[in-house]
Design an enzyme around this catalytic site. Structure first.
Site: not given
Ligand code: M6R
Length: 613
Positions: A2, A27, A79, A105-106, A486, A490, A493, A509, A608
């Site tokens: 948010c 965000r 959000w 927010n929150g 990672e 990527k 997502e 396994h 974000k």
């Molecule tokens: O701002 P941060 O690095 O703490 O965020 C952590 C994760 O939310 C962030 O890395 C998320 O996994 C991304 N969408 C990855 O691309």
């Protein structure tokens, strides 16, 4: 997640709020709304979907007079947490009287009993949200003084909040407060702005006041009065922010993600510049704030983070143990405080977070501080809550990362972790010669990343062969194991292909049961110790019909023979090589998603910065 924008000043509030919301779009959100004070009334416009839809709706439904009126307003991108992304659930929310508007927010954790209590008093709710309950609670507490009402209401809520509240009965002010969700106040010339993220207000002012938890401020067009929730004044300094307008533009790239992938050589140069001491074979990271004696006496490095930052920590784990000869551990930040970790004064807790606002990482920081550990942060966003709360830390200098999928933050995190390991190592058993060699390798990182970025078209051609797949496996060993994790993150997502990262040995396994003819396996098999074993695991996959895409070292013909096709990355130190390898996987994921027609910069359901547990 948010986003909040508030405005009070001479300009027409609606357009300032909408352009502020536009700057918060990166965000991630699913509905948007705004409220302004018009005469004796608060008027609200809200809609599911994008800020552009909110703008069009407001233009269509509001009179030109209302649209251009100077004044005061609050706005929000939501959000969804409590209830779906509908117009009714979008913020701002009004109290029972309709005179008070709130954006939040929150999460208000005790909203159910509060709602039941208010309903018993005759309040009628129009949404599923916890936020509307807070709006009604403020209204219920209000006996002619909005500030006092907000204080009284906030004393009754459990959970987290960043809020902005205004009342048609007290039209010259906005009340804003925070607990666990960031709020900053932009101090302009005859205007004041409120935001959850500096990007919303930077085009108006670079002078900001950050609220701390349990701060509440009365904001007018030319004053900011910060107090605690017991109405005791507190002093908060004005900070100057740097404004790089180009960061908010795509600069000719189709997406922010592609732009940010391409920026990596420059970001990595910024992250490493002036931080390598080639004479001493060490690094210079003053922000760590530890004396050589303290460093020598440390017994353990404990890293915490989430998502991509967690994967960077996993690379760091190899680096600290290998280079610094110190025991290193990585914890998923959400679990950290609940497992009651054993920590002491010789533990060095490193909180890794691009945004510096991730709720779970922040909670881990607080737990570690409570237990007397050294705590430092590795953040990208200057002035973020985690950076400020840890007090000591190293900034990434990656520049604003707009795409929800993190790219340049990861590579800068790894680069900084390598420099930290080097510094720790030199304070322990690492020789000057070894240190010098590693420092020279770290200095190559920007060019190593550039070499892979230059292959973008070649990687796009390979990606075109994966558009119809619904599953993919990423495998690696040693420091290439977190790279595989990672790479899978990527791909999933942004392309919505189900992708899993595994240690290359782990596949057999269990997950190997899922391999059938043509299942993609992306093997990160760079020429570092353990490669032969990874190639053995690749053979096991091939024997089950899997289609293998290798990420291999340039000139490694042996590895190439194991693969159906390959992306090559330059040869480098085993830990440094993680960076070009991950850049290759970022480009692979990007091109697969682009060719599948996905909405890359704001993937569905993602935010974000994750500011709720
Ligand atoms: O701002 P941060 O690095 O703490 O965020 C952590 C994760 O939310 C962030 O890395 C998320 O996994 C991304 N969408 C990855 O691309």
């Amino acid at each position: 997640m948010c986003g909040i924008v508030g405005y009070i000043g001479k300009a027409d509030a609606a357009s300032v709020l909408i352009s502020g919301l536009k700057r918060l779009e990166y965000r991630g959100y699913d509905s948007a709304g705004l409220a302004v004070i018009d005469g004796d009334d608060i008027v609200v416009s809200k809609t599911p979907g994008k800020v552009a839809a909110l703008r069009d709706r407001t233009r269509a439904e509001w009179s030109a007079d209302r649209l251009s009126r100077p004044g005061i307003g609050i706005a929000h991108t939501r959000w969804a947490t409590h209830g779906p992304p509908t117009e009714a659930n979008a913020h701002p929310h009004l109290d029972q009287s309709g005179d008070i508007a709130l954006v939040h927010n929150g999460i208000i954790e005790n909203y159910r009993p509060l709602r039941a209590r208010l309903e018993a008093k005759g309040h009628v709710f129009r949404s599923d949200t916890d936020t509307e309950v807070l709006a009604h609670l403020i209204g219920d507490c209000c006996k002619g003084d909005l500030f006092q009402a907000v204080c009284d209401a906030l004393h009754q809520v459990e959970g987290t909040f960043g809020i902005a509240v205004m009342s048609a009965r007290e039209p010259g002010k906005v009340i804003t407060a925070r607990r666990g969700s960031p709020i900053l106040i932009g101090v302009g010339d005859g205007e004041t702005l409120i935001a959850s993220d500096a990007s919303a207000i930077l085009s108006h002012t670079q002078r900001v006041i950050y609220l701390d938890d349990n701060d509440i401020a009365v904001v007018t067009a030319d004053s900011v009065d910060v107090r605690d929730l017991h109405n005791v004044p507190v002093t908060r300094e004005i900070a100057e922010l740097e404004f790089d307008g180009s960061a908010a533009e795509k600069g000719g790239f189709e997406h922010f993600m592609l732009k940010e992938i391409h920026e990596q050589p420059e970001c990595l140069a910024n992250a490493t510049r002036g931080r390598l001491d080639h004479d001493l074979g060490s690094s210079v990271l003053a922000g760590m704030g530890t004396s050589p004696r303290e460093l020598a006496e440390l017994e353990r490095v404990v890293m915490v983070g989430c998502g991509t930052s967690l994967h960077a920590a996993l690379v760091g784990e190899y680096a600290f143990e290998d280079i610094a000869d110190i025991h290193a551990e990585v914890h998923q930040a959400a679990e950290f405080r609940y497992r009651n970790p054993i920590l002491g004064s010789r533990d060095f807790v490193v909180a890794i977070s691009q945004s510096g606002e991730t709720a779970d990482t922040l909670a881990a920081v607080r737990e570690a501080r409570q237990k007397g550990a050294f705590v430092m942060s590795l953040c990208n966003v200057v002035g973020s809550t985690i950076a400020r709360e840890t007090g000591r830390g190293v900034y990434l200098h990656a520049g604003p990362e707009i795409s929800v999928a993190s790219t340049k933050a990861f590579t800068c995190q790894v680069a900084v972790l390598l420099m930290m390991a080097l510094k720790l190592g030199r304070g322990r058993r690492y020789s000057r010669e070894d240190g010098g060699r590693l420092a020279r390798e770290i200095a190559r990182i920007p060019e190593l990343a550039a070499e892979v970025v230059r292959q973008s078209e070649h990687i796009a051609a390979i990606a075109a062969g994966y558009l119809k797949d619904e599953h993919a496996f990423f495998i690696g060993r040693g420091p290439m194991y977190p790279v595989a994790l990672e790479g899978a993150l990527k791909l999933k997502e942004i392309s919505y292909i189900h992708a899993e990262g595994y240690h290359a040995a782990e596949l057999k396994h269990g997950p190997i049961a899922l391999l059938t003819q043509g299942t993609p396996v992306i093997a990160v098999a760079c020429d570092i110790p353990g490669k032969d074993k990874t190639l053995g695991n690749v053979e096991e996959c091939r024997a089950r019909g899997a289609r293998i895409l290798g990420i291999i070292t340039e000139g490694d013909d042996e590895a190439a023979e194991y693969m159906d096709e390959s992306i090559t990355v330059p040869r480098a130190h085993p830990l440094v090589a993680t960076i070009p390898a991950v850049v290759a996987l970022q480009l692979f994921a990007y091109h697969v998603a682009r060719l599948r027609g996905c909405e890359i910069d704001q993937p569905r359901n993602l935010a974000k910065s994750v500011t709720v547990e």
